[in-house]
Motif scaffolding. Sequence first.
Motif, PDB file in Angstrom:
ATOM      1  N   VAL A 295      10.998   9.368  -1.974  1.00 19.80           N
ATOM      2  CA  VAL A 295       9.508  10.596  -1.850  1.00 19.80           C
ATOM      3  C   VAL A 295       8.440   8.935  -1.365  1.00 19.80           C
ATOM      4  O   VAL A 295       8.914   7.718  -1.806  1.00 19.80           O
ATOM      5  CB  VAL A 295       9.023  10.810  -2.286  1.00 19.80           C
ATOM      6  N   SER A 296       7.631   9.143  -0.339  1.00 22.25           N
ATOM      7  CA  SER A 296       6.376   7.979  -0.730  1.00 22.25           C
ATOM      8  C   SER A 296       5.247   9.146  -1.239  1.00 22.25           C
ATOM      9  O   SER A 296       5.199  10.165  -1.279  1.00 22.25           O
ATOM     10  CB  SER A 296       5.736   8.181   0.342  1.00 22.25           C
TER      11      SER A 296
ATOM     12  N   PRO B  84       3.736  14.486  -2.937  1.00 22.51           N
ATOM     13  CA  PRO B  84       4.995  13.094  -2.367  1.00 22.51           C
ATOM     14  C   PRO B  84       5.130  13.842  -0.384  1.00 22.51           C
ATOM     15  O   PRO B  84       5.935  15.071  -0.828  1.00 22.51           O
ATOM     16  CB  PRO B  84       5.678  13.591  -3.341  1.00 22.51           C
ATOM     17  N   TYR B  85       5.773  12.612   0.139  1.00 21.84           N
ATOM     18  CA  TYR B  85       6.248  12.726   0.703  1.00 21.84           C
ATOM     19  C   TYR B  85       7.376  12.371   1.015  1.00 21.84           C
ATOM     20  O   TYR B  85       7.752  11.649   0.353  1.00 21.84           O
ATOM     21  CB  TYR B  85       5.282  11.876   2.091  1.00 21.84           C
ATOM     22  N   PHE B  86       8.787  13.862   1.433  1.00 26.03           N
ATOM     23  CA  PHE B  86       9.665  14.487   0.956  1.00 26.03           C
ATOM     24  C   PHE B  86      10.922  13.731   2.649  1.00 26.03           C
ATOM     25  O   PHE B  86      10.245  13.723   3.386  1.00 26.03           O
ATOM     26  CB  PHE B  86      10.106  15.617   0.644  1.00 26.03           C
ATOM     27  N   ALA B  87      11.430  11.788   2.265  1.00 26.92           N
ATOM     28  CA  ALA B  87      11.813  11.460   3.986  1.00 26.92           C
ATOM     29  C   ALA B  87      12.609  11.939   4.059  1.00 26.92           C
ATOM     30  O   ALA B  87      13.478  12.249   5.403  1.00 26.92           O
ATOM     31  CB  ALA B  87      11.840  10.112   3.553  1.00 26.92           C
TER      32      ALA B  87
ATOM     33  N   GLY C 158       1.088  -1.517   0.024  1.00 27.79           N
ATOM     34  CA  GLY C 158      -0.060  -0.034   0.162  1.00 27.79           C
ATOM     35  C   GLY C 158       0.803   1.124   0.241  1.00 27.79           C
ATOM     36  O   GLY C 158       0.207   2.219  -0.121  1.00 27.79           O
ATOM     37  N   ILE C 159       2.088   1.468   0.123  1.00 26.99           N
ATOM     38  CA  ILE C 159       2.655   1.827   0.314  1.00 26.99           C
ATOM     39  C   ILE C 159       3.863   2.709  -1.553  1.00 26.99           C
ATOM     40  O   ILE C 159       4.025   1.069  -2.057  1.00 26.99           O
ATOM     41  CB  ILE C 159       4.049   2.014   1.061  1.00 26.99           C
ATOM     42  N   TYR C 160       4.047   3.638  -2.100  1.00 26.80           N
ATOM     43  CA  TYR C 160       3.983   3.502  -3.202  1.00 26.80           C
ATOM     44  C   TYR C 160       5.689   4.416  -3.436  1.00 26.80           C
ATOM     45  O   TYR C 160       5.583   5.983  -3.388  1.00 26.80           O
ATOM     46  CB  TYR C 160       2.822   3.896  -4.258  1.00 26.80           C
TER      47      TYR C 160
END
Length: 713
Positions: free
Chosen positions: A496-497, A536-539, A472-474
């Motif tokens: 990123v996610s 997008p989530y920047f990790a 479920g994570i892209y």
Amino acid sequence: MSEDVQGQTTDEASESSESSEATIAVHWREEGYIPPPPKFIGQANASDPAILDRFAEENFPECFREYADLLHWDEYWHTTLDTSNPPFWKWFVGGKLNASYNCVDRHLAGDRNKAALIWVPEPEDEADAVITYQELYRRVNEFAAVLQDLGVQAGDRVTLHMPMVPELPVTMLACARLGVVHSQVFAGFSGGACGGRIADSGSKILITMDGYYRSGDLLDHKVKADEAVEAARKEGQEVDKVLVWRRFPGQYSAKTPMVEGRDVFVDDLLADHKGAVVEPVSMPAEAPLFLMYTSGTTGRPKGCQHSTGGYLSYVAGTSKFYQDIHPDDTYWCMADIGWITGHSYIVYGPLALGTTTVLYEGTPNYPDAGRPWRVAERLGVNIFHTSPTAIRMLRKVGPDEPAKYDYHFKAMTTVGEPIEPEVYRWYFSTVGKGEAIITDTWWQTETGGFIGTGLPGLFPMKPGSCGPAALGIYLDILDENGDSIPKGSGKAGNIVSRAPWPGVFQTIWGQPERFVSTYFEKYNKDKDSTDWHDWPYFAGDGAVQSEDGYFRILGRVDDVINVAGHRLGTKELESSALSVEEVAEAAAVPVVDDVRGRVVEMYIALKPGNEASAEIEGKVKTAIETDIGKIARPKNIWIVPDMPKTRSGKIMRRVIASVSNFTDVGDITTLANPEVVDKIRDQVQSAKRAKGEEPRELSETEEHEIKTYGEQE
Ligand code: WTA
């Protein structure tokens, strides 16, 4: 991506990836696959590839119902994902539940007398404490009654500064029972650091313990509570009550006096609440469950706020499929509950699934390197979870110890840092005796649970890679312009996610703008968009993705140094050093270390009129220990004539990082003062050689990190 690798034998897979990678980028060497043992696959919670389809992108976000359905809901939700106020995602909106009920009460019916927690004290002659679900229920209720009596209510924050004792999960679950937001600070952090977190969260109550064992010593921990209260007061936050658990109830293990009217022994308070039962408060899914502070690029730590419904669903689901926890397993995660790993994968995930979770008080190699394996043998641990630092250390001091003990793991986890393939192989063959799968799990305090890792029954292991994106994570890797870097190209970029997930933190406590700017601004193209695709989530980690879809994490791209799997903010370290009167400039850089992954070295330039001295070095060390804690103590402090700087005055951290790691300093023509580099190199490297710190060859990923260190500001 399973089709990429499934069906290939180890040799074929490594050959094909080697040749394809070789033509593109010779320098990211690929490792061969290790297939999961058939015995593991036979019993795995996820062994049917159909699960990959259920979590495919076209089924997002409803796929996460499967995780949420592992919980008991008082009221079912009406909206799985609400994106109306991006990037403040809301999961399972309309749903109500209680985390304490889910981790304790609901297991009573079938498993009342099963061990929920087994606590192993550090002194080997002290007996384990086996706490059944029934006993946990009793303790959580009684302590919840204590908190209720003090007037604590749903939504209030309470700071915990507790060591690895069963009273810690009891305290967390008692808070959760009342809807109170707990904020546990790692016990190894200083009183000052705890005080800063008390103030930031606005806690009026501090819960601590008098003492605990660490490497054979009974430490006075209560003294830190006094420092914490003082530090919080300086930031304008009064602490009304300090609740002190006693390591040995009825007997005080600290020397520090109790403060009349403020400090109370928990065992005294509990005496008035024997047998109390407190109804769990039914909380909205998006109500905060806890804060977990972590370091960032500024000195102010970030209180990552995690939700009740989304978080608990996510850690339950990932514990089931990635830790492969079954209700009758004996699971041991050697992390500390003071970090996110302990919250998610010692307390909430395993207890939500009703398994037995082991807690160990002390250091892994106390009194010797056989300790973890003796514990595993004695308790029949079959799932083991630890960090590369612990593995490196146990390998260094006791490479042959595991073989001496009769334990059998089916599954093992590694978390917190990149693991070197050589260390991975020792973990697999010697610790796991070739019988256990390894899940390398990439994630962060912010992500709540694993987001980069392969399902252990379905994906072969590849040493050094965390694997593909979790269910479920892209995940994607983007370049500086926001363009996706194709897999197999051999190019590194920012991982990123692309989509939200239930475990992602909700915000930074009290700093919503920082939440948006740190994690989402970089790649957001339209800030008015309510479509999650635009956020997008920047990790903050660099990564490469190989042809088979596996990710290799290269480390932080921001100013964070990962010491033994613990994130330390460069700015936090530097501002602490700058509090020393004589110091004009300070720069902290990472140095590759055989055991701890990275250690910190601090460069200092003094104000005019001051001479370098051991005294100033000592002051810097003390400042860091007082402000942050002993874990942050720099390995070396170098007082240098000047810092290498750009013409605009920015300290070139990559240059000093290269000097400290004996690697090539790269291009220095843009420096305002290139001549200082030779001076620093002579000074630092000759001092290191004199101390026996010889140059060490860096792996490609280490070299990448050092040579680009601090370039992304
Ligand atoms: C690093 C710990 C490589 C990464 C759960 C991340 C890893 C930071 C891995 C988060 C891994 C964590 N392989 N690197 N398997 N797991 N990291 O917040 O740089 O303490 O951003 O959370 O640790 O550290 P944190």
